[in-house]
Design a protein around this motif. Structure first.
Motif, PDB file in Angstrom:
ATOM      1  N   LEU A   9       0.699  -1.176  -0.039  1.00 41.18           N
ATOM      2  CA  LEU A   9       0.020  -0.038   0.026  1.00 41.18           C
ATOM      3  C   LEU A   9       0.761   1.354  -0.086  1.00 41.18           C
ATOM      4  CD1 LEU A   9      -2.491  -1.213   2.708  1.00 41.18           C
ATOM      5  CD2 LEU A   9      -3.020  -1.101   0.324  1.00 41.18           C
ATOM      6  N   PHE A  10       0.538   2.217  -0.590  1.00 42.01           N
ATOM      7  CA  PHE A  10       1.422   3.462  -0.728  1.00 42.01           C
ATOM      8  C   PHE A  10       0.621   4.628  -0.458  1.00 42.01           C
ATOM      9  CE2 PHE A  10       2.543   0.392  -4.058  1.00 42.01           C
ATOM     10  CZ  PHE A  10       4.092   0.464  -3.827  1.00 42.01           C
ATOM     11  N   ASP A  11       1.276   5.529   0.286  1.00 42.89           N
ATOM     12  CA  ASP A  11       0.882   7.135   0.242  1.00 42.89           C
ATOM     13  C   ASP A  11       0.757   7.594  -1.301  1.00 42.89           C
ATOM     14  OD1 ASP A  11       0.070   9.548   1.359  1.00 42.89           O
ATOM     15  OD2 ASP A  11       2.304  10.202   1.490  1.00 42.89           O
ATOM     16  N   LEU A  12       0.057   8.787  -1.517  1.00 45.10           N
ATOM     17  CA  LEU A  12       0.141   9.226  -2.632  1.00 45.10           C
ATOM     18  C   LEU A  12       0.925  10.323  -3.029  1.00 45.10           C
ATOM     19  CD1 LEU A  12      -1.308   8.923  -5.611  1.00 45.10           C
ATOM     20  CD2 LEU A  12      -3.136  10.581  -4.871  1.00 45.10           C
ATOM     21  N   ASP A  13       0.635  11.533  -2.482  1.00 45.16           N
ATOM     22  CA  ASP A  13       1.773  12.635  -2.553  1.00 45.16           C
ATOM     23  C   ASP A  13       2.982  12.466  -1.813  1.00 45.16           C
ATOM     24  OD1 ASP A  13      -0.404  15.304  -3.393  1.00 45.16           O
ATOM     25  OD2 ASP A  13      -1.098  13.559  -2.470  1.00 45.16           O
ATOM     26  N   GLY A  14       4.077  12.603  -2.539  1.00 45.29           N
ATOM     27  CA  GLY A  14       5.278  12.400  -1.808  1.00 45.29           C
ATOM     28  C   GLY A  14       5.773  11.249  -1.783  1.00 45.29           C
ATOM     29  N   THR A  15       5.032  10.089  -2.509  1.00 47.25           N
ATOM     30  CA  THR A  15       5.355   8.576  -2.468  1.00 47.25           C
ATOM     31  C   THR A  15       5.215   8.075  -3.795  1.00 47.25           C
ATOM     32  OG1 THR A  15       4.665   8.245  -0.248  1.00 47.25           O
ATOM     33  CG2 THR A  15       5.140   6.366  -1.365  1.00 47.25           C
ATOM     34  N   LYS A 104       4.307  -9.358 -11.300  1.00 49.84           N
ATOM     35  CA  LYS A 104       4.250 -10.387 -10.111  1.00 49.84           C
ATOM     36  C   LYS A 104       3.026 -10.769  -9.626  1.00 49.84           C
ATOM     37  CE  LYS A 104       9.337  -9.885  -9.295  1.00 49.84           C
ATOM     38  NZ  LYS A 104       9.767 -11.274  -9.758  1.00 49.84           N
ATOM     39  N   HIS A 105       2.124 -10.192  -9.978  1.00 51.33           N
ATOM     40  CA  HIS A 105       0.691 -10.318  -9.535  1.00 51.33           C
ATOM     41  C   HIS A 105       0.612 -10.327  -8.006  1.00 51.33           C
ATOM     42  CE1 HIS A 105      -0.502 -11.982 -13.393  1.00 51.33           C
ATOM     43  NE2 HIS A 105       0.588 -12.836 -13.143  1.00 51.33           N
ATOM     44  N   ILE A 106       1.351  -9.190  -7.493  1.00 49.13           N
ATOM     45  CA  ILE A 106       1.241  -8.522  -5.957  1.00 49.13           C
ATOM     46  C   ILE A 106       0.481  -7.502  -5.957  1.00 49.13           C
ATOM     47  CG2 ILE A 106       2.553  -7.734  -4.123  1.00 49.13           C
ATOM     48  CD1 ILE A 106       5.300  -9.029  -5.353  1.00 49.13           C
ATOM     49  N   PRO A 107      -0.665  -7.574  -5.328  1.00 46.54           N
ATOM     50  CA  PRO A 107      -1.743  -6.520  -5.262  1.00 46.54           C
ATOM     51  C   PRO A 107      -1.312  -5.344  -4.437  1.00 46.54           C
ATOM     52  CG  PRO A 107      -2.369  -8.197  -3.715  1.00 46.54           C
ATOM     53  CD  PRO A 107      -1.207  -8.701  -4.508  1.00 46.54           C
ATOM     54  N   TRP A 108      -1.611  -4.121  -5.177  1.00 44.07           N
ATOM     55  CA  TRP A 108      -1.020  -2.871  -4.366  1.00 44.07           C
ATOM     56  C   TRP A 108      -2.214  -1.790  -4.361  1.00 44.07           C
ATOM     57  CZ3 TRP A 108      -0.910   1.437  -7.499  1.00 44.07           C
ATOM     58  CH2 TRP A 108      -0.913   1.139  -9.036  1.00 44.07           C
ATOM     59  N   GLY A 109      -2.080  -0.895  -3.371  1.00 47.79           N
ATOM     60  CA  GLY A 109      -3.259  -0.076  -3.386  1.00 47.79           C
ATOM     61  C   GLY A 109      -2.776   1.516  -2.880  1.00 47.79           C
ATOM     62  N   ILE A 110      -3.671   2.218  -2.681  1.00 50.19           N
ATOM     63  CA  ILE A 110      -3.084   3.430  -2.337  1.00 50.19           C
ATOM     64  C   ILE A 110      -4.194   4.069  -1.195  1.00 50.19           C
ATOM     65  CG2 ILE A 110      -3.395   6.095  -3.029  1.00 50.19           C
ATOM     66  CD1 ILE A 110      -2.982   5.005  -6.154  1.00 50.19           C
ATOM     67  N   PRO A 115      -8.276  14.371  -0.087  1.00 53.03           N
ATOM     68  CA  PRO A 115      -9.984  14.188  -0.354  1.00 53.03           C
ATOM     69  C   PRO A 115     -10.422  13.279  -1.569  1.00 53.03           C
ATOM     70  CG  PRO A 115      -9.428  16.503   0.136  1.00 53.03           C
ATOM     71  CD  PRO A 115      -8.087  16.013  -0.053  1.00 53.03           C
ATOM     72  N   ALA A 116     -11.117  12.633  -1.637  1.00 58.24           N
ATOM     73  CA  ALA A 116     -11.667  11.631  -2.628  1.00 58.24           C
ATOM     74  C   ALA A 116     -11.598  12.229  -4.050  1.00 58.24           C
ATOM     75  CB  ALA A 116     -12.664  10.769  -2.492  1.00 58.24           C
ATOM     76  N   PHE A 117     -12.173  13.429  -4.247  1.00 60.10           N
ATOM     77  CA  PHE A 117     -12.350  13.800  -5.566  1.00 60.10           C
ATOM     78  C   PHE A 117     -11.089  14.376  -6.197  1.00 60.10           C
ATOM     79  CE2 PHE A 117     -12.079  17.963  -2.895  1.00 60.10           C
ATOM     80  CZ  PHE A 117     -11.665  18.898  -3.835  1.00 60.10           C
ATOM     81  N   LEU A 129      -1.620   4.031 -12.660  1.00 59.74           N
ATOM     82  CA  LEU A 129      -2.436   4.056 -11.063  1.00 59.74           C
ATOM     83  C   LEU A 129      -3.808   3.654 -11.299  1.00 59.74           C
ATOM     84  CD1 LEU A 129      -1.316   7.724  -9.720  1.00 59.74           C
ATOM     85  CD2 LEU A 129      -0.278   5.326  -9.462  1.00 59.74           C
ATOM     86  N   GLN A 130      -4.376   3.142 -12.294  1.00 59.27           N
ATOM     87  CA  GLN A 130      -5.844   2.813 -12.290  1.00 59.27           C
ATOM     88  C   GLN A 130      -5.805   1.429 -12.184  1.00 59.27           C
ATOM     89  OE1 GLN A 130      -7.959   4.310 -15.706  1.00 59.27           O
ATOM     90  NE2 GLN A 130      -6.888   6.274 -15.669  1.00 59.27           N
ATOM     91  N   ASN A 131      -4.501   0.488 -12.034  1.00 58.21           N
ATOM     92  CA  ASN A 131      -4.237  -0.790 -11.876  1.00 58.21           C
ATOM     93  C   ASN A 131      -4.532  -0.975 -10.205  1.00 58.21           C
ATOM     94  OD1 ASN A 131      -3.988  -1.535 -14.562  1.00 58.21           O
ATOM     95  ND2 ASN A 131      -1.767  -0.681 -14.611  1.00 58.21           N
ATOM     96  N   CYS A 132      -4.570  -0.190  -9.462  1.00 59.23           N
ATOM     97  CA  CYS A 132      -4.438  -0.312  -8.065  1.00 59.23           C
ATOM     98  C   CYS A 132      -5.852  -1.170  -7.877  1.00 59.23           C
ATOM     99  CB  CYS A 132      -4.281   0.783  -7.311  1.00 59.23           C
ATOM    100  SG  CYS A 132      -5.522   2.076  -7.283  1.00 59.23           S
ATOM    101  N   ALA A 133      -5.349  -2.034  -6.592  1.00 59.17           N
ATOM    102  CA  ALA A 133      -6.492  -3.025  -6.282  1.00 59.17           C
ATOM    103  C   ALA A 133      -7.517  -2.304  -5.338  1.00 59.17           C
ATOM    104  CB  ALA A 133      -6.090  -3.954  -5.716  1.00 59.17           C
ATOM    105  N   VAL A 134      -7.222  -1.154  -4.647  1.00 52.47           N
ATOM    106  CA  VAL A 134      -7.849  -0.328  -3.683  1.00 52.47           C
ATOM    107  C   VAL A 134      -7.400   1.091  -3.609  1.00 52.47           C
ATOM    108  CG1 VAL A 134      -6.587  -1.191  -1.821  1.00 52.47           C
ATOM    109  CG2 VAL A 134      -8.890  -0.442  -1.374  1.00 52.47           C
ATOM    110  N   VAL A 135      -8.359   2.041  -3.464  1.00 54.22           N
ATOM    111  CA  VAL A 135      -8.066   3.222  -3.179  1.00 54.22           C
ATOM    112  C   VAL A 135      -8.976   3.767  -1.850  1.00 54.22           C
ATOM    113  CG1 VAL A 135      -7.918   5.602  -4.219  1.00 54.22           C
ATOM    114  CG2 VAL A 135      -7.544   3.746  -5.347  1.00 54.22           C
ATOM    115  N   ILE A 136      -8.035   4.501  -0.780  1.00 57.40           N
ATOM    116  CA  ILE A 136      -8.768   4.824   0.445  1.00 57.40           C
ATOM    117  C   ILE A 136      -8.391   6.193   0.384  1.00 57.40           C
ATOM    118  CG2 ILE A 136      -9.193   4.560   2.846  1.00 57.40           C
ATOM    119  CD1 ILE A 136     -10.102   2.169   1.201  1.00 57.40           C
ATOM    120  N   SER A 137      -9.220   7.315   0.552  1.00 59.44           N
ATOM    121  CA  SER A 137      -8.880   8.638   0.723  1.00 59.44           C
ATOM    122  C   SER A 137      -9.105   9.149   2.056  1.00 59.44           C
ATOM    123  CB  SER A 137      -9.640   9.628  -0.395  1.00 59.44           C
ATOM    124  OG  SER A 137      -9.384   9.146  -1.714  1.00 59.44           O
ATOM    125  N   GLY A 138      -8.746  10.293   2.309  1.00 62.09           N
ATOM    126  CA  GLY A 138      -8.904  11.127   3.364  1.00 62.09           C
ATOM    127  C   GLY A 138     -10.301  11.058   3.807  1.00 62.09           C
TER     128      GLY A 138
END
Length: 218
Positions: A9-15, A104-110, A115-117, A129-138
């Motif tokens: 899982l990754f942070d978005l800004d700065g990562t 390598k079929h390792i799932p990843w997300g953000i 904010p979500a918008f 980035l649209q390949n990510c398996a999950v996105v959670i916003s603030g």
């Protein structure tokens, strides 16, 4: 020796994305409109992870109390939303890392406090980035980082049989959130960190100089 991750899982800004210049452009547009001195990139870069509030506090300093903060914040967000990808791009090595995870079929997300918008608009602008398996916003949940809930919720969405999830971020709140969620915490030293010496106090499991450093571990 750290065990091979079965999810990241990754942070978005700065990562993943270097968004500082576009955030700085939003701040400087407001400052210019009010006849105030602008802020240079080297000064605002390491504040970028703190979002609109942090940027406005930087730009206005003690004078911020003389302005309607909510109005300034909305002006900042409106300008940023309309100019979100002028100077934003991947950090070096991020594309290579994400392609390797996909291969390598390792799932990843953000998991971000953005904010979500705005998160959705950025992800839409960068097809990989649209390949990510999950996105959670603030504002996805009732809590955000440094609370562990967003990371735990993201991990739950990945539906892993035996989770060994790594979380990569460039702010102390990222590491606090990962540690509280019992994930492997990784500091992205290339991100928006003003003093790398202070990261010794963050109690992270690992620090990386570039995104491709993670390739070693899987």
């Amino acid at each position: 020796m750290l065990k091979k991750p079965n999810a990241m899982l990754f942070d978005l800004d700065g990562t993943l994305l270097d968004t500082a210049k576009d955030l700085g452009n939003a701040l400087n547009q407001i400052l210019t409109s009010l006849g105030r001195a602008t802020v240079d990139h080297q000064t605002y870069r390491n504040i970028a992870s703190d979002g609109a509030k942090g940027m406005l506090e930087l730009g206005f300093g003690d004078d911020l109390k003389h302005f309607e903060f909510d109005i300034l914040r909305q002006q900042f967000l409106d300008y940023y939303e309309n100019n979100i990808c002028i100077d934003t791009d991947y950090f070096e090595g991020v594309e290579q890392l994400l392609l390797a995870l996909n291969k390598k079929h390792i799932p990843w997300g953000i998991v971000t406090n953005k904010p979500a918008f705005l998160t959705t608009q950025l992800i839409t602008s960068f097809p990989l980035l649209q390949n990510c398996a999950v996105v959670i916003s603030g504002d996805t949940l009732s809590e955000r980082k440094p609370h562990p809930l967003p990371l735990l919720y993201a991990e739950q969405k990945l539906a892993l049989d035996s989770p060994n999830t790594w979380y990569i971020g460039d702010a102390q709140r990222d590491i606090q959130s990962a540690n509280a969620a019992n994930m492997i915490s990784v500091i992205a030293e290339y991100g928006y960190i003003s003093d790398l010496n202070v990261t010794d106090e963050w109690d992270a499991d690992l620090s990386i100089h570039t995104a491709t450093d993670l390739l070693t571990y899987f």
